[in-house]
Write an enzyme that holds these catalytic residues in place. Structure first.
Site, short mmCIF file in Angstrom:
data_model
loop_
_atom_site.label_atom_id
_atom_site.label_comp_id
_atom_site.label_asym_id
_atom_site.label_seq_id
_atom_site.Cartn_x
_atom_site.Cartn_y
_atom_site.Cartn_z
CB VAL A 143 -1.71 6.69 -12.16
CG1 VAL A 143 -0.98 6.87 -10.83
CG2 VAL A 143 -1.04 7.54 -13.25
CD GLU A 144 -5.03 5.29 -7.71
OE1 GLU A 144 -4.66 4.32 -7.03
OE2 GLU A 144 -4.97 6.47 -7.31
CB THR A 145 -5.32 -0.72 -10.94
OG1 THR A 145 -6.27 -0.26 -11.92
CG2 THR A 145 -5.78 -0.33 -9.55
CE1 TYR A 342 -2.52 8.70 -8.16
CE2 TYR A 342 -3.79 10.73 -8.34
CZ TYR A 342 -3.72 9.35 -8.41
OH TYR A 342 -4.84 8.63 -8.74
#
Length: 375
Positions: A143-145, A342
């Site tokens: 999800v982050e990168t 999230y």
């Protein structure tokens, strides 16, 4: 970074007494830096309050004042960052289905399969030592990168200075947010000085988050670990350090090994007091008994849950919201980013990657989309 972040609670090296990037230069690893966002704004060198803060930081952190002044003087205000951090207009309806589609897709699932298979022994070790499931760690990094594909193109110094000194005044928590980023700027300068890194060189998100797991500087300070044992902490290039640090972060926020993150929930219309159930927001507050007394209906394994629960509402635009019963582990994920959207995206991406690996092991050729529970 996702638009529903209220801002990841404070983040991350008390254990980083050894050099990170300075040592990394002795053992270079292939890594393609993200494109640098054009630096067009005015320099902070002309701002007296910035130079005054430089001296204060230098004194408090025992840093060379000329070095700190040089770093802040060469930082620039970035209007794009101020725009990006501005919350959507009041009344904007969130949409879980749309939000989910941004993160649970074939690109992330395929990249997640590759990441998991390449690091399965490290993931297994992290899960064994901390109790944090491999799927959660994989979900976070995806999800982050997208497993390092998108780590951010802003200079970290520009992002932190813009948000420390020019946080949008129209934001309802502008004063608190500005103070938060001033503290992060201080942590960043301390970190780069300690590791022998040029503070003008590192790139990250518009909020100043860095590396594959997008740790803020203070999170790097508190939670990042040298999981590959090479004597340095590197969240830009070392998957092992990334995996170990994410697991350590959740352990610090009291991850409960073996506990589910959430359960399906229904409602008993005759008893339902939805306002009371939603009042604590995502903070687990209710026992299963009080949950039921207020009209929340649990089934199966959820009935035997012994910890507190929260009724989590995820809006779906004009459609009916999705409701789940969040546990303490669901809440722990929101400590990484204060958003139920999230947290559920992290959970479901990890599940989708695990399902894809299982499918390929069975000889399947198509990666499953990983539909959300209840859809």
């Amino acid at each position: 970074m996702n638009p529903f972040a209220s801002f990841f609670a404070t983040f991350l090296i008390a254990s980083c007494a050894t050099s990170t990037w300075a040592t990394a230069q002795k053992h270079p690893k292939k890594h393609r830096a993200p494109p640098l966002v054009a630096i067009t704004g005015p320099l902070y060198a002309t701002r007296p309050e910035v130079m005054q803060l430089a001296d204060t930081i230098a004194e408090r952190r025992l840093l060379d004042p000329d070095w700190v002044r040089h770093a802040l003087a060469h930082a620039r205000y970035m209007p794009a960052i101020a725009r990006a951090i501005t919350p959507p207009p009041v009344g904007t309806v969130k949409n879980w289905a749309v939000y989910r589609s941004r993160f649970i897709d074939q690109v992330r699932i395929k990249a997640g399969v590759k990441f998991w298979l390449a690091n399965q022994e490290t993931l297994a070790r992290a899960e064994r030592e901390t109790g944090v499931p491999a799927a959660i760690i994989v979900g976070i990094v995806g999800v982050e990168t997208i497993y390092g594909q998108q780590t951010g193109g802003y200079r970290v110094i520009d992002a932190l200075c813009t948000l420390a000194f020019d946080f949008p005044k129209e934001h309802p928590r502008a004063k608190d947010r500005s103070a938060f980023f001033r503290a992060e700027l201080e942590s960043y300068l301390s970190l780069t000085q300690r590791t022998g890194t040029d503070p003008l060189a590192l790139r990250g998100s518009y909020a100043g988050a860095m590396g594959l797991p997008q740790f803020m500087p203070s999170s790097w300070d508190k939670y990042a670990v040298d999981f590959d044992g090479d004597g340095r902490i590197d969240l830009f290039h070392s998957p092992a350090d990334v995996i170990g640090s994410v697991a350590n972060y959740f352990r610090a926020f009291r991850w409960q090994p073996g506990m589910p993150t959430h359960y399906p929930v229904g409602f008993d219309a005759a008893k339902l007091d939805k306002a009371a159930l939603l009042a604590p927001d995502i903070l687990p507050t209710f026992t299963t008994a009080t949950f039921a007394a207020k009209g929340a209906v649990l089934q199966g394994a959820a009935l035997n849950h012994t910890g507190p629960l929260a009724l989590v509402e995820l809006q779906n635009g004009e459609a009916e919201p999705l409701y789940i019963a969040g546990t303490e582990n669901f809440y722990a994920i929101t400590r990484y980013n204060w958003s139920s959207y999230y947290a559920l995206a992290v959970i479901e991406l990890g599940e989708a990657v695990a399902a894809a690996i299982a499918a390929t092991e069975r000889g399947g050729t198509n990666l499953p989309p990983g539909r959300p529970k209840g859809s």
